[in-house]
Design a protein around this motif. Structure first.
Motif, PDB file in Angstrom:
ATOM      1  N   GLN A  16       0.929  -1.082  -0.114  1.00  0.00           N
ATOM      2  CA  GLN A  16      -0.080  -0.054   0.019  1.00  0.00           C
ATOM      3  C   GLN A  16       0.819   1.226   0.085  1.00  0.00           C
ATOM      4  O   GLN A  16       1.845   0.982   0.440  1.00  0.00           O
ATOM      5  CB  GLN A  16      -0.991  -0.006   1.125  1.00  0.00           C
ATOM      6  CG  GLN A  16      -1.776  -1.108   1.040  1.00  0.00           C
ATOM      7  CD  GLN A  16      -2.659  -1.244   2.472  1.00  0.00           C
ATOM      8  OE1 GLN A  16      -2.093  -0.894   3.518  1.00  0.00           O
ATOM      9  NE2 GLN A  16      -3.862  -1.945   2.217  1.00  0.00           N
ATOM     10  N   ALA A  17       0.374   2.360  -0.670  1.00  0.00           N
ATOM     11  CA  ALA A  17       1.208   3.491  -0.942  1.00  0.00           C
ATOM     12  C   ALA A  17       1.847   4.043   0.624  1.00  0.00           C
ATOM     13  O   ALA A  17       2.990   4.357   0.376  1.00  0.00           O
ATOM     14  CB  ALA A  17       0.512   4.567  -1.625  1.00  0.00           C
ATOM     15  N   HIS A  18       1.067   3.858   1.635  1.00  0.00           N
ATOM     16  CA  HIS A  18       1.588   4.494   2.762  1.00  0.00           C
ATOM     17  C   HIS A  18       2.787   3.811   3.268  1.00  0.00           C
ATOM     18  O   HIS A  18       3.406   3.999   4.270  1.00  0.00           O
ATOM     19  CB  HIS A  18       0.213   4.711   3.938  1.00  0.00           C
ATOM     20  CG  HIS A  18      -0.002   3.422   4.255  1.00  0.00           C
ATOM     21  ND1 HIS A  18      -1.293   2.919   3.709  1.00  0.00           N
ATOM     22  CD2 HIS A  18       0.358   2.769   5.290  1.00  0.00           C
ATOM     23  CE1 HIS A  18      -1.402   1.667   4.277  1.00  0.00           C
ATOM     24  NE2 HIS A  18      -0.756   1.761   5.319  1.00  0.00           N
ATOM     25  N   ALA A  19       2.715   2.306   2.951  1.00  0.00           N
ATOM     26  CA  ALA A  19       3.923   1.613   3.642  1.00  0.00           C
ATOM     27  C   ALA A  19       5.060   1.480   2.535  1.00  0.00           C
ATOM     28  O   ALA A  19       6.254   1.117   2.840  1.00  0.00           O
ATOM     29  CB  ALA A  19       3.386   0.186   3.532  1.00  0.00           C
ATOM     30  N   THR A  77      -1.190  -0.671  -4.047  1.00  0.00           N
ATOM     31  CA  THR A  77      -0.986   0.685  -4.694  1.00  0.00           C
ATOM     32  C   THR A  77       0.349   0.893  -4.881  1.00  0.00           C
ATOM     33  O   THR A  77       0.333   1.893  -6.058  1.00  0.00           O
ATOM     34  CB  THR A  77      -1.857   1.918  -3.927  1.00  0.00           C
ATOM     35  OG1 THR A  77      -1.318   1.994  -2.779  1.00  0.00           O
ATOM     36  CG2 THR A  77      -3.227   1.498  -3.820  1.00  0.00           C
ATOM     37  N   SER A  78       1.248   0.233  -4.525  1.00  0.00           N
ATOM     38  CA  SER A  78       2.559   0.488  -4.996  1.00  0.00           C
ATOM     39  C   SER A  78       3.353  -0.893  -5.279  1.00  0.00           C
ATOM     40  O   SER A  78       3.085  -1.912  -4.648  1.00  0.00           O
ATOM     41  CB  SER A  78       3.345   1.218  -3.759  1.00  0.00           C
ATOM     42  OG  SER A  78       2.897   2.357  -3.618  1.00  0.00           O
TER      43      SER A  78
END
Length: 105
Positions: A16-19, A77-78
């Motif tokens: 995920q983008a925040h990770a 997302t990443s």
């Protein structure tokens, strides 16, 4: 984060983008994958350490989105690529001199 080996000695994973770590030169990460059987306590573990980069090419991101399947119910997302400088691992194998008890496997 599912991971699969990629060409040119690169580990690829989705997250995920925040990770995702910052896409800056010199960012080093370690990624661990393992499978340990809860009954027999046998399995393997591997850690890949190296420089990371966030994949920005849309074709590359789409390709890995179709190849990699997350084991969690969240949308990834990443896409990250790790160029390994160090790969270590081990296998937890049965000792042939000590049979596994019948109630454990």
């Amino acid at each position: 984060m599912p991971a699969r080996p990629a060409p040119a000695r690169t580990a690829v994973l989705t997250t995920q983008a925040h990770a995702a770590p910052a896409d800056a030169p010199g960012v080093v990460v370690a990624y661990e994958a393992d499978v340990i059987d809860s009954v027999t306590h046998l399995g393997w573990s591997v850690v890949v350490t190296g420089y990371v980069r966030v994949a920005a090419d849309a074709d590359e991101v789409d390709r890995y989105a179709h190849l990699l399947r997350p084991w969690v119910a969240h949308r990834m997302t990443s896409t990250l690529r790790i160029r390994p400088d160090l790969v270590i691992g081990f296998r937890l194998a049965a000792d042939s001199a000590r049979p596994v008890p019948a109630d454990r496997g």
